[in-house]
Design a protein around this motif. Structure first.
Motif, PDB file in Angstrom:
ATOM      1  N   VAL A 168      -3.670   2.393  12.332  1.00  0.00           N
ATOM      2  CA  VAL A 168      -2.662   1.565  12.394  1.00  0.00           C
ATOM      3  C   VAL A 168      -1.844   1.052  10.960  1.00  0.00           C
ATOM      4  O   VAL A 168      -2.812   0.422  10.288  1.00  0.00           O
ATOM      5  N   ILE A 169      -0.864   1.405  10.797  1.00  0.00           N
ATOM      6  CA  ILE A 169      -0.013   1.070   9.464  1.00  0.00           C
ATOM      7  C   ILE A 169       0.926  -0.042   9.934  1.00  0.00           C
ATOM      8  O   ILE A 169       1.847   0.164  10.668  1.00  0.00           O
ATOM      9  N   LYS A 170       0.536  -1.475   9.199  1.00  0.00           N
ATOM     10  CA  LYS A 170       1.667  -2.269   9.415  1.00  0.00           C
ATOM     11  C   LYS A 170       2.571  -2.264   8.248  1.00  0.00           C
ATOM     12  O   LYS A 170       2.329  -2.410   7.128  1.00  0.00           O
ATOM     13  N   ALA A 171       4.040  -2.473   8.724  1.00  0.00           N
ATOM     14  CA  ALA A 171       4.965  -2.401   7.792  1.00  0.00           C
ATOM     15  C   ALA A 171       5.938  -3.812   8.033  1.00  0.00           C
ATOM     16  O   ALA A 171       6.396  -3.870   9.269  1.00  0.00           O
ATOM     17  N   SER A 172       5.996  -4.785   6.930  1.00  0.00           N
ATOM     18  CA  SER A 172       6.735  -5.818   7.073  1.00  0.00           C
ATOM     19  C   SER A 172       6.948  -6.296   5.559  1.00  0.00           C
ATOM     20  O   SER A 172       6.315  -5.937   4.855  1.00  0.00           O
TER      21      SER A 172
END
Length: 126
Positions: free
Chosen positions: A46-50
């Motif tokens: 899971v790659i979280k982008a924010s």
């Protein structure tokens, strides 16, 4: 009349900009996307982008093994790794790929604001 023309021009420009952000799935020589939804991935990353960053500087996955790559979004972000056949973003947040060993640098693929150029990470396949 001017207002109507201006509205049409703005809508046309918006449609053009949105179509440029999308795109088809690329297939590269080093990865293969699952041919069917029935293929089971042995691992999920899971790659979280924010807020102009990814949650990790690098992600590690096993080589020659089906892996589900999921992009969790907080805003308009995306990732694209041409040589791995990965192209994720709003509306297409996950894919299953089998990759060969290597290090794949990726950046945010959707212009997301002032910190866009700083959104860089790596996918390490070993």
């Amino acid at each position: 009349m001017r207002h109507k023309l201006a509205s049409l021009l703005i809508l046309g420009a918006l449609a053009f900009a949105l179509s440029a952000c999308g795109g088809g799935k690329d297939s590269g020589p080093q990865a293969s996307e699952s041919p069917s939804a029935s293929q089971t991935a042995s691992q999920e990353v899971v790659i979280k982008a924010s807020n102009w960053e990814f949650d990790k500087p690098e992600y590690i996955v096993p080589k020659d093994t089906p892996v589900k790559i999921t992009l969790e979004l907080d805003g308009g972000h995306g990732i694209k790794i041409d040589e791995a056949g990965i192209n994720l973003g709003p509306g297409h947040e996950s894919t299953v790929v089998t990759m060969k060993a290597g290090t794949y640098e990726f950046k945010c693929s959707i212009m997301c604001g002032r910190g866009h150029k700083d959104m860089v990470s790596k996918l390490i396949v070993q």
